[in-house]
Design an enzyme around this catalytic site. Sequence first.
Site, PDB file in Angstrom:
ATOM      1  CB  THR A   1       3.522   8.120   1.061  1.00 29.41           C
ATOM      2  OG1 THR A   1       3.937   9.233   0.266  1.00 29.41           O
ATOM      3  CG2 THR A   1       2.514   7.286   0.330  1.00 29.41           C
ATOM      4  CG  HIS A   2       6.941  11.880   1.859  1.00 33.16           C
ATOM      5  ND1 HIS A   2       6.318  11.272   0.804  1.00 33.16           N
ATOM      6  CD2 HIS A   2       8.204  12.168   1.452  1.00 33.16           C
ATOM      7  CE1 HIS A   2       7.170  11.203  -0.208  1.00 33.16           C
ATOM      8  NE2 HIS A   2       8.315  11.738   0.160  1.00 33.16           N
TER       9      HIS A   2
ATOM     10  CE1 TYR B   1       4.192  11.123  -9.904  1.00 29.61           C
ATOM     11  CE2 TYR B   1       2.218   9.861  -9.423  1.00 29.61           C
ATOM     12  CZ  TYR B   1       3.427   9.982 -10.068  1.00 29.61           C
ATOM     13  OH  TYR B   1       3.862   8.957 -10.876  1.00 29.61           O
ATOM     14  N   GLY B   2       2.011  15.828  -5.690  1.00 24.75           N
ATOM     15  CA  GLY B   2       1.059  16.601  -4.899  1.00 24.75           C
ATOM     16  C   GLY B   2       0.845  18.028  -5.348  1.00 24.75           C
TER      17      GLY B   2
ATOM     18  CG  ASN C   1      -2.286   9.474   1.076  1.00 22.85           C
ATOM     19  OD1 ASN C   1      -3.219   9.240   1.814  1.00 22.85           O
ATOM     20  ND2 ASN C   1      -1.079   8.983   1.318  1.00 22.85           N
ATOM     21  CB  THR C   2      -1.248  12.859  -4.618  1.00 21.02           C
ATOM     22  OG1 THR C   2      -0.713  13.475  -3.441  1.00 21.02           O
ATOM     23  CG2 THR C   2      -1.603  13.920  -5.630  1.00 21.02           C
TER      24      THR C   2
ATOM     25  CG  ASP D   1       4.539   6.825  -3.269  1.00 17.06           C
ATOM     26  OD1 ASP D   1       3.551   7.588  -3.375  1.00 17.06           O
ATOM     27  OD2 ASP D   1       5.552   7.140  -2.643  1.00 17.06           O
TER      28      ASP D   1
END
Length: 275
Positions: free
Chosen positions: A193-194, A50-51, A82-83, A18
């Site tokens: 994820t958060h 990363y987003g 996810n990103t 992640d």
Amino acid sequence: MDTRRTRPTQDSPIGVFDSGIGGLTVLKAITQLLPNERIVYFGDTARLPYGSKSDDTIVGFSIENVIFLNTFGIKAIVVACNTATAVALDFLRGFIKIPIIGVIEPGAEAAVRTTRSKRIGIIGTKTTINQHAYARAINEIDPNVEVLEVPTPLLVHLVEENWIDRDVTKAILKEYLSPLLGARIDTLILGCTHYPFLAKCIQEIGPDFALIDSAHETAIALRRMLRSEHLLTDTKDQDGTQIYLSDLQPDSTQWIDSFMGKKIPISKAENFPFR
Ligand code: DGL
């Protein structure tokens, strides 16, 4: 990348990565469902988030993460971000010849199974939403489902600060969720994820939403994938899980121990990235 020389076996570890420690939600779900598996988790805490980064940067980071995990002779990879899943999963599948799974398909499948109104909402980072990866995965399963996507970039920072039930967090969530309220959505994917850490607040604002957290669904999909590849371990009591972070702050270890509910060895990834 040619992994044939390393020849992973059923007892080889699973690699999970992640952009930070949010993916521990996925790690925890995997350790609960597959307690005999050895897992190496890598969190790229030095380069989070990363987003808000470009696709090229995210693909480059993801490749470096996979190269790091592959030094442990892993048998499979879980992209617990996810990103990175939205941007880099297809690329990684061409890069390394071991089974790889991301968090988006399992989340999309669970959402389609859950919705009755056939209207699903998604919140995620700007990059995840701009990729429309969830919408594509959902519409591949059921083209009749309508998908409403909302980027919610401030939420990662609020969770990183542990501001998970502050008034300001609730106010921001209300604003972000307003296009979804009254839009006849019955299912909301927490596409980052958060966000599971904000589930209670989100549920207060949208009490009728069924919330989909990809972590558990991903663990189930991983078990299915390992079984079909004959890579599930039969060995009991293996020498557990390890966590590596690209930046290690002294107070993160305490938080990780308490979130995971047990002590897991945590180390700084030395010489990362290899260049
Ligand atoms: N792990 C990222 C995700 O699931 C969130 C944090 C980031 O932006 O790096 O999209």
